[in-house]
Design a protein around this motif. Structure first.
Motif, mmCIF file in Angstrom:
data_model
loop_
_atom_site.group_PDB
_atom_site.id
_atom_site.type_symbol
_atom_site.label_atom_id
_atom_site.label_comp_id
_atom_site.label_asym_id
_atom_site.label_seq_id
_atom_site.Cartn_x
_atom_site.Cartn_y
_atom_site.Cartn_z
ATOM 1 N N UNK A 77 0.825 -1.209 0.000
ATOM 2 C CA UNK A 77 0.000 0.000 0.000
ATOM 3 C C UNK A 77 0.861 1.262 0.000
ATOM 4 N N UNK A 78 2.032 1.206 0.603
ATOM 5 C CA UNK A 78 2.917 2.375 0.639
ATOM 6 C C UNK A 78 3.632 2.602 -0.686
ATOM 7 N N UNK A 79 3.612 1.618 -1.557
ATOM 8 C CA UNK A 79 4.294 1.727 -2.839
ATOM 9 C C UNK A 79 3.344 2.011 -3.999
ATOM 10 N N UNK A 80 2.083 2.307 -3.692
ATOM 11 C CA UNK A 80 1.134 2.638 -4.749
ATOM 12 C C UNK A 80 1.380 4.065 -5.229
ATOM 13 N N UNK A 81 1.156 4.281 -6.502
ATOM 14 C CA UNK A 81 1.424 5.591 -7.102
ATOM 15 C C UNK A 81 0.589 6.699 -6.472
ATOM 16 N N UNK A 82 -0.645 6.416 -6.088
ATOM 17 C CA UNK A 82 -1.507 7.447 -5.503
ATOM 18 C C UNK A 82 -0.994 7.933 -4.142
ATOM 19 N N UNK A 83 -0.238 7.102 -3.428
ATOM 20 C CA UNK A 83 0.343 7.523 -2.140
ATOM 21 C C UNK A 83 1.428 8.577 -2.329
ATOM 22 N N UNK A 84 2.012 8.647 -3.510
ATOM 23 C CA UNK A 84 3.155 9.527 -3.759
ATOM 24 C C UNK A 84 2.818 10.755 -4.585
ATOM 25 N N UNK A 85 1.548 11.007 -4.862
ATOM 26 C CA UNK A 85 1.179 12.168 -5.662
ATOM 27 C C UNK A 85 1.535 13.481 -4.967
ATOM 28 N N UNK A 86 1.346 13.563 -3.669
ATOM 29 C CA UNK A 86 1.530 14.819 -2.932
ATOM 30 C C UNK A 86 2.752 14.829 -2.030
ATOM 31 N N UNK A 87 3.601 13.825 -2.095
ATOM 32 C CA UNK A 87 4.743 13.783 -1.177
ATOM 33 C C UNK A 87 6.035 13.438 -1.887
ATOM 34 N N UNK A 88 7.127 13.834 -1.264
ATOM 35 C CA UNK A 88 8.472 13.562 -1.785
ATOM 36 C C UNK A 88 9.198 12.531 -0.940
ATOM 37 N N UNK A 89 8.928 12.511 0.372
ATOM 38 C CA UNK A 89 9.576 11.565 1.277
ATOM 39 C C UNK A 89 8.536 10.962 2.224
ATOM 40 N N UNK A 90 8.918 9.829 2.815
ATOM 41 C CA UNK A 90 8.066 9.178 3.797
ATOM 42 C C UNK A 90 8.958 8.430 4.780
ATOM 43 N N UNK A 91 8.639 8.546 6.056
ATOM 44 C CA UNK A 91 9.352 7.799 7.076
ATOM 45 C C UNK A 91 8.586 6.526 7.350
ATOM 46 N N UNK A 92 9.259 5.392 7.272
ATOM 47 C CA UNK A 92 8.621 4.105 7.552
ATOM 48 C C UNK A 92 9.588 3.266 8.353
ATOM 49 N N UNK A 93 9.153 2.829 9.512
ATOM 50 C CA UNK A 93 9.974 1.975 10.370
ATOM 51 C C UNK A 93 9.267 0.648 10.523
#
Length: 101
Positions: A77-93
């Protein structure tokens, strides 16, 4: 550079332009390729997931397929294109009891 120069689940060493236009060296793990950008994790710096446009990469220095023991897992779900439309970075632990984290 374009999509044909890269593959998913590989480790790459590149020269890229940061958001200020300065050339920087970087080591990344490539998760997912899209038409205009790819999702990568910086392996030598902060470990953030990043949206990296192909146009920002000036030179591909080295590319190596990741071995199965060293694959980084991120939920699909974090790698879907719609998740990245409005962001440049994401923190995931992520943690895993079997890996001692």
């Amino acid at each position: 550079m374009d999509r044909s120069n890269f593959e998913e689940n590989t480790r790459i060493t590149v020269t890229y332009k940061d958001r200020h236009g300065k050339l920087r060296p970087g080591n990344f793990y490539v998760y997912k390729l899209f038409d205009d950008f790819m999702i990568v994790r910086a392996t030598d710096n902060d470990g953030l997931l990043r949206k990296m446009p192909y146009g920002d990469i000036v030179k591909l220095v080295k590319s190596k397929p990741a071995d199965r023991a060293s694959l980084f897992y991120v939920p699909d779900e974090l790698l879907e294109e719609k998740m990245w439309q409005d962001r440049e970075t994401m923190y995931h632990y992520s943690s895993a009891p079997g890996r001692g984290k």
